[in-house]
Design an enzyme around this catalytic site. Structure first.
Site, PDB file in Angstrom:
ATOM      1  N   HIS A 461       6.870   4.541 -27.080  1.00  0.00           N
ATOM      2  CA  HIS A 461       6.081   5.207 -26.119  1.00  0.00           C
ATOM      3  C   HIS A 461       5.491   4.798 -24.927  1.00  0.00           C
ATOM      4  O   HIS A 461       4.860   4.750 -23.726  1.00  0.00           O
ATOM      5  CB  HIS A 461       6.000   6.687 -26.757  1.00  0.00           C
ATOM      6  N   GLU A 462       4.195   4.491 -25.620  1.00  0.00           N
ATOM      7  CA  GLU A 462       2.695   3.976 -24.627  1.00  0.00           C
ATOM      8  C   GLU A 462       3.759   2.897 -24.414  1.00  0.00           C
ATOM      9  O   GLU A 462       2.721   2.169 -23.233  1.00  0.00           O
ATOM     10  CB  GLU A 462       1.334   4.284 -25.069  1.00  0.00           C
ATOM     11  N   HIS A 465       4.763   2.928 -20.999  1.00  0.00           N
ATOM     12  CA  HIS A 465       4.048   2.899 -19.673  1.00  0.00           C
ATOM     13  C   HIS A 465       4.084   1.870 -19.293  1.00  0.00           C
ATOM     14  O   HIS A 465       3.471   1.569 -17.896  1.00  0.00           O
ATOM     15  CB  HIS A 465       2.764   4.273 -21.052  1.00  0.00           C
ATOM     16  N   HIS A 468       5.375   0.038 -17.652  1.00  0.00           N
ATOM     17  CA  HIS A 468       5.930   0.793 -15.883  1.00  0.00           C
ATOM     18  C   HIS A 468       4.425   0.263 -14.798  1.00  0.00           C
ATOM     19  O   HIS A 468       4.600  -0.341 -13.302  1.00  0.00           O
ATOM     20  CB  HIS A 468       5.755   2.382 -16.462  1.00  0.00           C
TER      21      HIS A 468
END
Length: 671
Positions: A461-462, A465, A468
């Site tokens: 998940h991290e 990010h 991105h």
């Protein structure tokens, strides 16, 4: 002597020179940087020539380089490696920073220049990005109160400054409660615990300076303890301490702080002409309105609660079969759910965890990024702020893309949770700069470090990010990377979680810590088969928190948030044995700052899209389809906030999704 924070950074890739920086450097660096930024802003506001994009909007973008350096370093260490000196500095800095940025947004001369550009925008021949940044700048000034006058203007500045101080206090109170509480375990208390929990408890004891094992309030320790300890009395004691963070009375109690924050947010919204804070906050998000958020949450709540109530009956029967009478309690759920998973899926966390080594999961995240986007990761030997931290250079086709820093282990000096931040964002103006991105997690430290399946999801998940941030390709810092609508920002992160569950990824990287053998096919099948296990519980605890957050802000601020929280939970019918994921006194997403206030729903709004987006890969025939990976980067990951979020998703998928993909993905519907 030159302050090392403000000097030219000659380190590799201009990473902050952590080894040269002491806590004594922060205060003078901030004062100097604030003054420099103030002078730059005033020069823009006082310019006698007509406003242009270059001398106003781009000048604002270029201002504050020194301030950005100070804040990026300070808030990195304040969140991930705090100490009393840094906590004191943070309490001092918060009102100063709030006052500084409030003075900018209330600068009438500066706002007149921005407003003039906005009024004449159709005549300016702007690029698409320039038009976007102008709109966001103008909107930001208006929503910050730039058009207010007299006492309303002064009151808005007071509110902002007070909210900044309250948010800092809330965070530090929570950190203190999490840092100070621990439960010592006798040798007999370890009976029934799997080896990895015992090892983590001993490691936590050494960190606390005790002579034996302890349970702390670190999620990576307390959750497996609640899942595996046969001692109901110890589970109850640990759970109650975990649930009571921020609500223990004394100097670290957050309940009155939360009440004041809610009252000030309501006042702020009304000064700007809104009925309530939720209406103000959601105006610029994809959802747009509180009723649309509530509709989504309730569409998910009903099937989730039904599943949870069905599961509760099964777990209660299991508990009674153990000779325990009375209702199923919150400290029982995880224990009996783990036993049920073992019985129904033949999946035991103690057997699974050796296959989820931290090193191999990092390798897996990097490998997926390589296959999807052509990224390569080479370790960097550079001084960082803590010995646990590691860094990699990220390249593509031999060209530097970013620096990625991973800080994975829990420690008393680190706030709870997991997060991603950019110490330097990607931009091309006023100069080309590659991002420096950091992932911070709170995994239990052991040798080798082993993760739970939820931990592995968090890592992916991290890293979503981080992608991105790293793949951003825009002109201006203010629209770079994750500078997007709050209910869109979780799309890349939640979407990347799906690659953890791709069978070929687990088959390659889930290897046993001792034997090196790959996860057996039958275990892999069980892992994937149990992916939606206990989703009723997980969805209920999340949606309950999101509904409480929304109701707190969608109407008059409650004088007693705890009483209001209880009313909301009773109204929606939360099952007795499930608590909120984040109860009000430790709801840092909502009360540490404005980021997720009235917007904790964002994870679910993004999940509607991430379920649909990954379905696109499945429809294309594979998780690593090159054309779809290219489309994902070109239309979403590289675009930052350069366009409206809905436009970015439509460019990638061609349509907006419905909630059914989410419900199906969570196993809450069968079709």
């Amino acid at each position: 002597m030159t302050n090392p924070i403000l000097s030219k950074w000659t380190t590799p890739f201009e990473i902050a020179p952590f080894a040269d920086i002491s806590d004594d450097d922060f205060a003078p660096a901030l004062e100097q940087a604030l003054q420099a930024h103030t002078d730059q802003i005033q020069a823009i506001a006082d310019a006698s020539n007509d406003p242009t994009i270059a001398n106003t909007i781009e000048a604002l973008e270029a201002a504050g380089e020194d301030l950005n350096k100070v804040l990026s370093v300070f808030f990195t260490v304040a969140g991930a490696d705090s100490n009393p000196a840094r906590e004191a500095l943070q309490r001092d800095f918060s009102p100063k920073l709030a006052a500084h940025f409030a003075s900018i947004s209330s600068n009438k001369a500066l706002f007149r220049r921005v407003a003039r550009l906005w009024e004449t925008r159709e005549t300016l021949n702007l690029t698409e990005e320039q038009a976007r940044v102008l709109m966001l700048t103008h909107r930001g000034f208006v929503r910050s109160g730039a058009a207010l006058q007299g006492t309303d203007d002064a009151r808005m500045q007071e509110i902002k400054t007070r909210l900044a101080s309250l948010g800092t206090t809330f965070t530090q109170n929570l950190l203190a409660d999490e840092r100070d509480w621990f439960m010592e375990l006798a040798e007999s208390d370890l009976e029934g615990l799997p080896g990895f929990v015992v090892d983590a408890a001993w490691a936590a004891g050494r960190e606390k300076g005790t002579e034996g094992p302890v349970v702390t309030l670190s999620r990576s320790l307390i959750v497996p303890f609640l899942q595996s300890s046969p001692r109901r009395d110890l589970r109850e004691k640990a759970y109650r301490a975990w649930a009571a963070r921020g609500a223990n009375g004394g100097d670290t109690d957050n309940r009155q702080i939360a009440a004041e924050i809610l009252k000030l947010r309501e006042e702020r919204a009304k000064l700007l002409g809104y009925d309530n804070f939720a209406t103000f906050k959601l105006e610029t998000e994809m959802a747009g309105r509180p009723d649309r958020v509530r509709d989504l949450l309730m569409q998910v709540w009903e099937p989730a609660r039904a599943r949870a109530e069905k599961d509760a009956k099964i777990l209660t029967q299991m508990m009674q079969d153990d000779g325990v009478n009375g209702p199923l309690e919150p400290w029982d759920w995880r224990y009996y759910a783990a036993k049920r998973r073992k019985a129904e899926h033949d999946l035991d966390e103690a057997e699974l965890k050796p296959y989820l080594q931290l090193e191999r999961m990092i390798d897996a995240a990097f490998s997926c990024a390589n296959r999807l986007f052509g990224l390569e990761f080479v370790p960097l030997d550079v001084p960082l702020y803590h010995s646990d931290c590691r860094a990699w250079e990220v390249t593509r086709d031999g060209q530097h893309i970013a620096v990625f820093i991973g800080d994975y282990f829990a420690r008393a000096s680190k706030r709870s949770g997991a997060w991603c931040s950019a110490m330097r964002a990607q931009a091309k103006f006023p100069k080309e700069q590659a991002p420096v991105v950091i992932n911070v997690c709170n995994f239990a430290k052991s040798d080798p470090a082993l993760l739970s399946y939820d931990d592995a999801r968090t890592l992916f998940h991290e890293f979503g990010h981080a992608l991105h941030q790293m793949l951003s390709n825009v002109t201006y810092d203010s629209i770079s990377g994750t500078s997007v609508a709050r209910d869109f920002v979780e799309l890349p992160s939640q979407l990347y979680e799906h690659w953890l569950e791709v069978p070929e990824v687990l088959a390659e990287f889930a290897t046993h810590a001792e034997s090196g053998a790959s996860m057996p096919p039958e275990m892999l099948e069980k892992v994937l088969g149990a992916a939606n296990f206990d989703q009723g519980f997980q969805t209920v605890e999340y949606v309950a928190s999101a509904l409480v957050d929304l109701d707190f802000h969608d109407g008059p601020a409650p004088a007693d948030p705890m009483a209001r929280q209880d009313e909301i939970l009773a109204r929606i019918g939360i099952p007795h044995a499930i608590g909120m994921r984040h109860a009000t006194p430790h709801f840092a997403h909502v009360f540490a700052g404005d980021g997720y206030s009235s917007a904790y729903y964002s994870y679910m709004w993004s999940e509607v899209m991430d379920a649909d987006a990954f379905a696109a890969f499945e429809e294309a025939g594979g998780a690593f389809d090159p054309e779809l990976a290219k489309a994902l980067e070109e239309n979403i990951l590289s675009k930052g906030g350069s366009k409206e979020a809905e436009d970015l998703y439509l460019a990638f998928r061609g349509r907006m999704p419905g909630v059914n993909a989410l419900l199906k993905g969570r196993g809450l519907v069968t079709v």
